[in-house]
Design an enzyme around this catalytic site. Structure first.
Site, PDB file in Angstrom:
ATOM      1  N   GLU A   1       8.031  77.937  56.421  1.00 22.21           N
ATOM      2  CA  GLU A   1       9.004  76.841  56.150  1.00 22.21           C
ATOM      3  C   GLU A   1       9.331  76.725  54.674  1.00 22.21           C
ATOM      4  O   GLU A   1      10.460  76.362  54.381  1.00 22.21           O
ATOM      5  CB  GLU A   1       8.427  75.528  56.694  1.00 22.21           C
TER       6      GLU A   1
ATOM      7  N   ASP B   1       3.622  74.435  66.715  1.00 19.66           N
ATOM      8  CA  ASP B   1       2.348  73.872  67.166  1.00 19.66           C
ATOM      9  C   ASP B   1       2.522  72.701  68.121  1.00 19.66           C
ATOM     10  O   ASP B   1       2.467  71.531  67.734  1.00 19.66           O
ATOM     11  CB  ASP B   1       1.524  73.442  65.943  1.00 19.66           C
TER      12      ASP B   1
ATOM     13  N   ASP C   1       4.404  83.433  59.995  1.00 18.82           N
ATOM     14  CA  ASP C   1       4.112  82.028  60.254  1.00 18.82           C
ATOM     15  C   ASP C   1       4.164  81.255  58.937  1.00 18.82           C
ATOM     16  O   ASP C   1       4.227  81.851  57.861  1.00 18.82           O
ATOM     17  CB  ASP C   1       2.705  81.959  60.876  1.00 18.82           C
TER      18      ASP C   1
HETATM   19  C1  GLC Z   1      -0.070  77.710  62.392  1.00 16.59           C
HETATM   20  C2  GLC Z   1       0.679  78.433  63.512  1.00 16.59           C
HETATM   21  C3  GLC Z   1      -0.270  78.811  64.610  1.00 16.59           C
HETATM   22  C4  GLC Z   1      -1.397  79.654  64.016  1.00 16.59           C
HETATM   23  C5  GLC Z   1      -2.093  78.921  62.880  1.00 16.59           C
HETATM   24  C6  GLC Z   1      -3.122  79.781  62.174  1.00 16.59           C
HETATM   25  O1  GLC Z   1      -0.539  76.492  62.844  1.00 16.59           O
HETATM   26  O2  GLC Z   1       1.750  77.688  64.007  1.00 16.59           O
HETATM   27  O3  GLC Z   1       0.416  79.498  65.622  1.00 16.59           O
HETATM   28  O4  GLC Z   1      -2.316  79.966  65.023  1.00 16.59           O
HETATM   29  O5  GLC Z   1      -1.142  78.502  61.930  1.00 16.59           O
HETATM   30  O6  GLC Z   1      -2.581  80.916  61.647  1.00 16.59           O
END
Ligand code: GLC
Length: 799
Positions: free
Chosen positions: A408, A483, A405
């Site tokens: 980017e 998100d 995650d």
């Molecule tokens: C980001 C991700 C989400 C995750 C969060 C905490 O917002 O997109 O899926 O739960 O980080 O790790």
């Protein structure tokens, strides 16, 4: 980011007359008097690469997007030196290059224009950037439509829109908001029943204008780098997408459990809570294959560590979850906490693996753990190191999959939401700034993760999930749309994003079911599950801020509906696995927008909601509260309403009833849909039979079922089972032929055929031309036959 209006410019520059031409086998070079070179490469008869240099110089030719397995080779290539133009002819295309201005026009062999330059290639000597901004503009043909472009949250048809590809952590994004998490600079154009595609393989921030600024012009440009694009000719959309997918690659088959239902939340902890969630699934008999640990399992958000208070013995926990059929997936982010006592940080420091600013010091940015440094995943040595970091987690603790995650990379508390543009990257030896490496950063991270998991899960198959992606990332992992928000509009967005990603070569896609931010009510959750089970990646995830989002969080009625649909997903697993096989083998999207399914029917060109799941199931989500059904377009042909077996004739919009416990689903006539019994998780039951739902058709239709061990790599050595079925129906007869390939013996040898819509009563049955006793084949009622022997032809005769 530079926009064309903000900066000091010298103005646009254009190529002038061609003064030199040379050919090196499949490569043609056209040089203009003012120093532009067009390098045209024929990869296949219908796949052409166009690359432009200014001031006579090309950049080193390197791309992360292109697959090693790309098919090359063409049947013919002829070049004619005409008076006004060069004409290049392949067995599919004619390409004209204007001698006076280097403009390109591409037609099919009948002479119909497929694509032509408006201004064509031009560039801006941008003083702010201190270099050239490369641009391309094309004529928009009459009634031309545009599709693809990755995860855009816009109408499936991009005509009249602008797009920007710059991977961005876009929390709670809105409809039409740009840019989002992925950069897939590929689109499909369609006009006059001819489809073509363009892939602008440039990793800088890229921009596309689909007849937005000027009605008859479609253009694309980038903040740096070369004008380097691939052109794919159809004429069918399927051929275009197949060719793009072949160029940028496909994944390997995932383990079958990865196609089951997954449950996630930010975050399930401590161990007791994780177990309680898993046990509730089993207690309520709601199938589920995987549970996710979000960042809070770590020790102070340090990647590759565990919070020992919350998870005192992760190895034991993972094993105990496995015993009740759960796979454990952990999150890993790119930011490494600055902490002298943390081994990952130490190793990266010792080996000089962190990204640096142009002036020398390390780049620092704030993420969950506070101040972090960021490994340069564009350096092969860093990727190798990163892959090996997974050894303990995977080989020792036994974690089954990893979720990357914030890649980017997402940086907090800065307006750009990401790293500074001057940050330096190795880019596999082609050193560059973040301007060029940004869009591939997450891709290279997840590539390293994939390599690590592949190594340490062997002989099993890895499962990896990413948020950021550039073209080609589909080779390594599944992805989700980031998100989103628990609103009806986001249900619509999830549907178009999944279709669009599939059209863009990236089929292993899903959304956070129910919405990540905010809280759905039971109705929205149920409607989202009904859509989500038809997405290749099927996972509930939520931020956890606003309450629970488990299937049982909304009362009994909703729990029962959710269970029913997750059960349907599990029944359809052999169908979904076969879809995946076709994606991997033929590059065909797992979900097909209606325009992809039937491009000749212009009514499909602006449809957004309906899609084909695989080849033979039509799905259309209900996207409004309090609905008892909806109007939808049924594509041409005859379709069975899945719930009632009523046959409808397509080519029209229809009202379809779908109260809260239904979603409109139709099966194409003639289809043979394979089903497993409901299992609580993949592999729970020894499979003793395969059910085949056979939908009668007066005519012929082909179907197939692909099987293998659902794990491991033996399938690559021929240990798979491919059953191809050919159904032929007549008013009083039905023939089902079976052709088998591969050396894998399925655990079942019984096929249970359930006939739908048979217009006659079965009077006689022949198997491989021998009459069989109606009793011995177990004829239940009129339309359910069990066959326990291999056959090549089943013949039913009616009265
Ligand atoms: C980001 C991700 C989400 C995750 C969060 C905490 O917002 O997109 O899926 O739960 O980080 O790790």
């Amino acid at each position: 980011m530079i926009t064309t209006t903000q900066v000091q410019k010298k103005g646009n520059q254009f190529p002038n007359e061609i003064v030199d031409f040379k050919q090196e086998r499949d490569r043609l070079y056209f040089t203009t008097k003012n120093g532009v070179i067009l390098e045209l490469t024929v990869l296949r008869d219908s796949v052409i690469r166009f690359r432009y240099a200014t001031e006579y110089v090309f950049e080193p030719d390197f791309s992360y997007a292109i697959s090693d397995d790309v098919s090359l080779g063409f049947n013919s290539l002829e070049v004619e030196d005409g008076k006004l133009e060069y004409l290049i002819t392949t067995s599919k295309l004619r390409i004209y290059i204007n001698k006076g201005n280097l403009k390109v026009k591409i037609t099919d062999l009948e002479g119909t224009i497929i694509n032509e330059d408006e201004t064509g290639f031009h560039w801006e000597e941008n003083f702010d950037y201190g270099g050239n901004i490369v641009k391309m503009s094309k004529v928009t043909q009459s009634a031309e439509s545009y599709y693809g472009m990755g995860d855009k949250a816009s109408h499936t048809n991009l005509k009249g829109k602008r797009a920007n590809n710059w991977v961005t952590d876009q929390y709670a994004f809105g409809k039409d908001q740009e840019p989002l998490y992925k950069a897939i600079p590929f689109y499909v154009g369609l006009h006059n029943d001819l489809a073509y595609g363009i892939f602008f393989d440039n990793s800088f921030s890229t921009y596309f204008d689909f007849a937005h600024e000027r009605r008859n012009v479609t253009s694309f440009w980038a903040d740096g780098g070369e004008m380097n694009y691939y052109f794919f000719f159809g004429p069918k959309m399927s051929q275009v997408v197949e060719a793009y997918t072949n160029l940028t690659g496909v994944p390997e088959l995932p383990p079958l459990w990865a196609l089951g239902f997954h449950q996630s939340k930010w975050s399930y902890f401590p161990e007791k809570k994780v177990k309680q969630i898993a046990n509730t699934f089993r207690k309520l008999k709601i199938p589920c294959d995987a549970i996710y640990l979000d960042i809070d399992y770590m020790d102070g958000f340090r990647c590759f560590t565990w919070d020992n208070r919350r998870f005192p013995d992760p190895k034991r926990m993972v094993k105990e979850l496995e015993e009740i059929g759960f796979k454990t997936i952990t999150m890993i982010d790119p930011g490494i906490k600055i902490d002298r006592d943390y081994w990952v940080y130490q190793e990266a420091m010792e080996n000089d693996y962190f990204c640096k600013r142009a002036d020398g010091p390390h780049f620092k940015g704030k993420v969950w753990p506070g101040e972090c440094k960021f490994p340069d995943f564009t350096n092969p040595a860093v990727r190798e190191w990163w892959a090996d970091l997974y050894k303990e987690m995977i080989a020792d603790v036994g974690v089954h999959g990893v979720w990357n995650d914030m890649n980017e990379p997402a940086i907090m508390d800065v307006p750009s939401k990401t790293a500074n543009l001057d940050v330096r990257h190795d880019y596999d030896g082609h050193r560059c700034s973040h301007r060029k490496a940004h869009n591939v950063y997450g891709m290279q991270m997840v590539r390293a993760t994939f390599e690590g998991l592949k190594k340490y899960t062997f002989p099993k198959r890895p499962f990896v999930l990413t948020r950021a992606a550039y073209s080609g990332t589909q080779r390594y992992c599944a992805t989700w749309t980031g998100d989103n928000v628990a609103t009806w509009e986001h249900l619509w967005i999830a549907n178009v994003q999944a279709q669009r990603m599939c059209m863009s070569g990236y089929s292993f896609i899903g959304s956070d079911i129910g919405g990540f931010a905010e809280q759905p009510n039971g109705e929205l959750f149920a409607r989202w599950i009904q859509l989500g089970i038809f997405h290749p990646f099927c996972r509930v995830h939520s931020s956890g801020d606003h309450g629970d989002q488990e299937p049982w969080s909304f009362g009994k009625e909703i729990t029962d509906i959710v269970r029913k649909f997750i059960e349907l997903r599990y029944e359809l697993l052999p169908y979904i696995y076969t879809m995946f096989y076709k994606y991997v083998n033929d590059g065909l999207p797992m979900l097909k927008s209606l325009v992809f399914y039937d491009q000749e029917d212009s009514q499909t060109h602006f449809r957004t909601d309906e899609f084909i799941f695989g080849d033979q199931i039509l799905v259309c989500p209900v996207q409004e509260p309090n609905a008892q059904g909806r109007r939808m377009y049924i594509p041409r042909g005859k379709w069975y309403n899945y719930w009632t077996d009523e046959v409808v004739e397509g080519g029209d919009e229809k009202w379809v009833a779908a109260g809260i416990d239904k979603i409109p689903i139709f099966v194409k006539e003639g289809a043979i849909v394979p089903k497993y019994p409901v299992q609580q998780y993949v592999g729970e039951k020894e499979l003793t039979e395969l059910k085949l739902d056979v939908y009668y058709k007066d005519g012929t239709e082909n179907s197939m079922v692909y099987e293998d061990q659902h794990e491991g790599y033996d399938y690559k050595k021929g240990r798979f089972s491919l059953r191809k079925f050919r159904l032929r129906g007549k008013p009083k007869e039905l023939i089902v032929q079976q052709f088998k390939d591969g050396s894998y013996i399925t655990p079942y040898n019984k096929l249970r055929l359930q006939f739908h819509g048979l217009p006659f009563t079965i009077k006689k049955i022949e198997l491989d031309n021998e009459k069989v006793d109606l009793k011995s084949v177990k004829l239940n009622g009129n339309n359910n036959i069990e066959i326990s022997k291999d056959f090549t032809e089943l013949h039913l005769f009616g009265a």
